[in-house]
Design a protein around this motif. Structure first.
Motif, PDB file in Angstrom:
ATOM      1  N   ALA A   2       0.923  -1.147  -0.058  1.00 32.56           N
ATOM      2  CA  ALA A   2      -0.014  -0.070  -0.137  1.00 32.56           C
ATOM      3  C   ALA A   2       0.887   1.300  -0.181  1.00 32.56           C
ATOM      4  O   ALA A   2       2.084   1.043   0.392  1.00 32.56           O
ATOM      5  CB  ALA A   2      -0.860  -0.047   1.246  1.00 32.56           C
ATOM      6  N   TRP A   3       0.499   2.323  -0.444  1.00 31.97           N
ATOM      7  CA  TRP A   3       1.031   3.817  -0.542  1.00 31.97           C
ATOM      8  C   TRP A   3       0.057   4.810  -0.275  1.00 31.97           C
ATOM      9  O   TRP A   3      -1.226   4.768  -0.678  1.00 31.97           O
ATOM     10  CB  TRP A   3       1.552   3.802  -2.014  1.00 31.97           C
ATOM     11  CG  TRP A   3       2.740   2.628  -2.184  1.00 31.97           C
ATOM     12  CD1 TRP A   3       3.912   2.543  -2.044  1.00 31.97           C
ATOM     13  CD2 TRP A   3       2.312   1.487  -3.216  1.00 31.97           C
ATOM     14  NE1 TRP A   3       4.617   1.314  -2.484  1.00 31.97           N
ATOM     15  CE2 TRP A   3       3.609   0.539  -3.171  1.00 31.97           C
ATOM     16  CE3 TRP A   3       1.142   0.841  -3.494  1.00 31.97           C
ATOM     17  CZ2 TRP A   3       3.641  -0.611  -3.635  1.00 31.97           C
ATOM     18  CZ3 TRP A   3       1.357  -0.265  -4.271  1.00 31.97           C
ATOM     19  CH2 TRP A   3       2.406  -0.858  -4.226  1.00 31.97           C
ATOM     20  N   THR A   4       0.496   5.904  -0.005  1.00 31.69           N
ATOM     21  CA  THR A   4      -0.189   7.243   0.000  1.00 31.69           C
ATOM     22  C   THR A   4       0.622   7.813  -1.454  1.00 31.69           C
ATOM     23  O   THR A   4       1.645   8.008  -1.319  1.00 31.69           O
ATOM     24  CB  THR A   4       0.233   8.000   1.104  1.00 31.69           C
ATOM     25  OG1 THR A   4      -0.689   7.349   2.385  1.00 31.69           O
ATOM     26  CG2 THR A   4      -0.440   9.589   1.032  1.00 31.69           C
ATOM     27  N   VAL A   5      -0.315   8.387  -2.312  1.00 34.46           N
ATOM     28  CA  VAL A   5       0.197   8.998  -3.416  1.00 34.46           C
ATOM     29  C   VAL A   5      -0.510  10.344  -3.365  1.00 34.46           C
ATOM     30  O   VAL A   5      -1.598  10.528  -3.312  1.00 34.46           O
ATOM     31  CB  VAL A   5      -0.602   7.989  -4.466  1.00 34.46           C
ATOM     32  CG1 VAL A   5       0.077   9.288  -5.843  1.00 34.46           C
ATOM     33  CG2 VAL A   5      -0.118   6.844  -4.746  1.00 34.46           C
ATOM     34  N   LEU A  42      -3.663   4.077  -2.090  1.00 39.89           N
ATOM     35  CA  LEU A  42      -3.634   2.884  -3.065  1.00 39.89           C
ATOM     36  C   LEU A  42      -3.009   1.532  -2.356  1.00 39.89           C
ATOM     37  O   LEU A  42      -2.106   1.617  -1.784  1.00 39.89           O
ATOM     38  CB  LEU A  42      -2.514   3.172  -4.268  1.00 39.89           C
ATOM     39  CG  LEU A  42      -2.769   2.300  -5.493  1.00 39.89           C
ATOM     40  CD1 LEU A  42      -3.990   2.094  -5.963  1.00 39.89           C
ATOM     41  CD2 LEU A  42      -1.679   2.760  -6.263  1.00 39.89           C
ATOM     42  N   ALA A  43      -4.002   0.327  -2.480  1.00 43.95           N
ATOM     43  CA  ALA A  43      -3.546  -0.787  -1.688  1.00 43.95           C
ATOM     44  C   ALA A  43      -3.700  -1.829  -2.732  1.00 43.95           C
ATOM     45  O   ALA A  43      -4.567  -1.787  -3.791  1.00 43.95           O
ATOM     46  CB  ALA A  43      -4.109  -0.884  -0.618  1.00 43.95           C
ATOM     47  N   ALA A  95     -11.083  -1.414   6.726  1.00 49.40           N
ATOM     48  CA  ALA A  95     -12.559  -2.394   6.843  1.00 49.40           C
ATOM     49  C   ALA A  95     -13.008  -2.930   5.526  1.00 49.40           C
ATOM     50  O   ALA A  95     -13.164  -4.073   5.297  1.00 49.40           O
ATOM     51  CB  ALA A  95     -13.647  -1.535   7.675  1.00 49.40           C
ATOM     52  N   VAL A  96     -12.717  -2.210   4.472  1.00 49.40           N
ATOM     53  CA  VAL A  96     -12.977  -2.646   3.198  1.00 49.40           C
ATOM     54  C   VAL A  96     -11.921  -3.352   2.736  1.00 49.40           C
ATOM     55  O   VAL A  96     -12.442  -4.531   2.168  1.00 49.40           O
ATOM     56  CB  VAL A  96     -12.820  -1.292   2.040  1.00 49.40           C
ATOM     57  CG1 VAL A  96     -13.061  -1.628   0.775  1.00 49.40           C
ATOM     58  CG2 VAL A  96     -14.086  -0.347   2.513  1.00 49.40           C
ATOM     59  N   ILE A  97     -10.575  -3.240   2.769  1.00 49.61           N
ATOM     60  CA  ILE A  97      -9.637  -4.091   2.472  1.00 49.61           C
ATOM     61  C   ILE A  97      -9.796  -5.416   3.173  1.00 49.61           C
ATOM     62  O   ILE A  97      -9.555  -6.332   2.460  1.00 49.61           O
ATOM     63  CB  ILE A  97      -8.270  -3.397   2.812  1.00 49.61           C
ATOM     64  CG1 ILE A  97      -7.999  -2.134   2.183  1.00 49.61           C
ATOM     65  CG2 ILE A  97      -7.100  -4.548   2.614  1.00 49.61           C
ATOM     66  CD1 ILE A  97      -6.736  -1.390   2.455  1.00 49.61           C
ATOM     67  N   GLU A  98     -10.173  -5.482   4.638  1.00 44.86           N
ATOM     68  CA  GLU A  98     -10.044  -6.715   5.357  1.00 44.86           C
ATOM     69  C   GLU A  98     -11.247  -7.473   4.814  1.00 44.86           C
ATOM     70  O   GLU A  98     -11.264  -8.643   4.792  1.00 44.86           O
ATOM     71  CB  GLU A  98     -10.127  -6.320   6.812  1.00 44.86           C
ATOM     72  CG  GLU A  98      -8.905  -5.934   7.281  1.00 44.86           C
ATOM     73  CD  GLU A  98      -9.233  -5.459   8.875  1.00 44.86           C
ATOM     74  OE1 GLU A  98     -10.179  -5.329   9.244  1.00 44.86           O
ATOM     75  OE2 GLU A  98      -7.950  -5.106   9.310  1.00 44.86           O
ATOM     76  N   PHE A 146      -7.249  -1.468  -4.333  1.00 43.21           N
ATOM     77  CA  PHE A 146      -8.176  -0.654  -3.761  1.00 43.21           C
ATOM     78  C   PHE A 146      -7.793   0.937  -3.992  1.00 43.21           C
ATOM     79  O   PHE A 146      -6.388   1.190  -3.446  1.00 43.21           O
ATOM     80  CB  PHE A 146      -8.260  -0.754  -2.336  1.00 43.21           C
ATOM     81  CG  PHE A 146      -8.418  -2.282  -1.866  1.00 43.21           C
ATOM     82  CD1 PHE A 146      -9.751  -2.632  -1.461  1.00 43.21           C
ATOM     83  CD2 PHE A 146      -7.478  -3.210  -1.819  1.00 43.21           C
ATOM     84  CE1 PHE A 146     -10.086  -3.791  -1.466  1.00 43.21           C
ATOM     85  CE2 PHE A 146      -7.721  -4.550  -1.459  1.00 43.21           C
ATOM     86  CZ  PHE A 146      -8.939  -4.890  -1.253  1.00 43.21           C
ATOM     87  N   SER A 147      -8.414   1.627  -4.437  1.00 43.84           N
ATOM     88  CA  SER A 147      -7.833   3.054  -4.896  1.00 43.84           C
ATOM     89  C   SER A 147      -8.851   3.979  -4.234  1.00 43.84           C
ATOM     90  O   SER A 147     -10.186   3.994  -4.530  1.00 43.84           O
ATOM     91  CB  SER A 147      -7.934   3.351  -6.495  1.00 43.84           C
ATOM     92  OG  SER A 147      -7.584   4.523  -6.684  1.00 43.84           O
ATOM     93  N   SER A 148      -8.587   4.780  -3.236  1.00 50.21           N
ATOM     94  CA  SER A 148      -9.357   5.436  -2.209  1.00 50.21           C
ATOM     95  C   SER A 148      -8.982   7.083  -2.287  1.00 50.21           C
ATOM     96  O   SER A 148      -7.808   7.556  -2.159  1.00 50.21           O
ATOM     97  CB  SER A 148      -9.372   4.926  -0.992  1.00 50.21           C
ATOM     98  OG  SER A 148      -9.483   3.861  -0.957  1.00 50.21           O
TER      99      SER A 148
END
Length: 273
Positions: free
Chosen positions: A216-219, A232-233, A263-266, A244-246
């Motif tokens: 995962a990253w913070t872009v 981005l994960a 919560a979404v990723i899990e 996952f793009s948030s």
């Protein structure tokens, strides 16, 4: 200062949409239709010929992708007409950064055999009732409460979830390419929908767990001098990737960071098994 923050938040909402879900906020041209039909045809051929071990069909991914009710406090929806972006609509000033530009916009990475997508929106907390007590004149406290209510309504994270299934090690390669892009492009690049690319000024790694591999990253992008953080994960389970793009509109207005949608990723990772 508080009024300025609210105004900047509202104005920056469009920047966040353009940086992540451009067509979900403004629509896209119909150029992606042929490509989607081609992908669908490819998926059907793969299914009829018998997919490689671990690869899943479109029908199987539809059963695995998040559904409404799977994540407490979140609404899960299918993409509507014009809500998706095709790979040919996306550009990057550096070829090595293309996987990042694609992932941010919900474009499936690499060459998947099948895909399924959903938009997951966090439901904001309802503000407490704080009227004027029958008085027609608004007090300073009323105004502050109103601004807090606006900020609270905007402080909700929206995530594009993209499931993709691959043959012949394609999932591992797609994730490896994304990792390489994140490292190579950490200094910045310009990418996004052609003709309206966003300037990415920095990429920082985040901690995330799940599946057989996860990253995962913070872009951080820049729009008219304002910072717009995005999350981005990606999680790999067998031959399937969940990307996952948030974005968070309140964060887009303030430039402040926001949390990964864990919560979404899990929930999605659990459904992948």
């Amino acid at each position: 200062m508080r009024s300025t923050a609210v105004r900047r938040t509202t104005l920056a909402a469009s920047a966040a949409c353009l940086a992540l879900l451009a067509t979900a906020c403004g629509g896209s041209d119909s150029g992606g239709g042929d490509e989607e039909k081609a992908k669908a045809g490819k998926s059907e051929k793969s299914s009829s010929a018998g997919p490689a071990a671990g690869a899943k069909t479109s029908a199987e991914l539809e059963k695995l992708v998040l559904a409404d009710g799977d994540v407490e406090g979140h609404k899960v929806e299918k993409l509507g007409a014009g809500d998706s972006v095709s790979a040919k609509e996306v550009s990057s000033d550096k070829d090595e950064c293309a996987p990042l530009a694609h992932a941010q916009l919900g474009v499936p990475l690499g060459d998947p055999a099948a895909t399924a997508q959903r938009i997951v929106t966090q439901e904001p907390e309802k503000p407490a009732d704080s009227g004027t007590g029958g008085s027609e004149e608004l007090t300073e406290e009323d105004l502050e409460n109103f601004e807090d209510a606006i900020m609270g309504a905007l402080d909700a994270t929206t995530t594009m979830v993209t499931l993709s299934s691959y043959e012949d090690g394609g999932a591992q390669k797609a994730l490896a390419d994304l990792r390489t892009a994140a490292e190579s492009c950490s200094g910045g690049f310009t990418g996004g929908v052609k003709g309206d690319g966003q300037k990415v000024t920095g990429i920082e790694e985040e901690k995330v767990t799940g599946g057989e591999e996860a990253a995962a990253w913070t872009v951080t992008s820049e729009q008219e001098g304002e910072k717009v953080p995005l999350k981005l994960a990606v999680v790999r389970q067998g031959a399937t990737l969940a990307v996952f793009s948030s974005f968070n509109i309140a964060a887009a207005g303030s430039g402040e960071d926001f949390d990964l949608p864990t919560a979404v990723i899990e929930a999605q990772t659990e459904k992948l098994g």
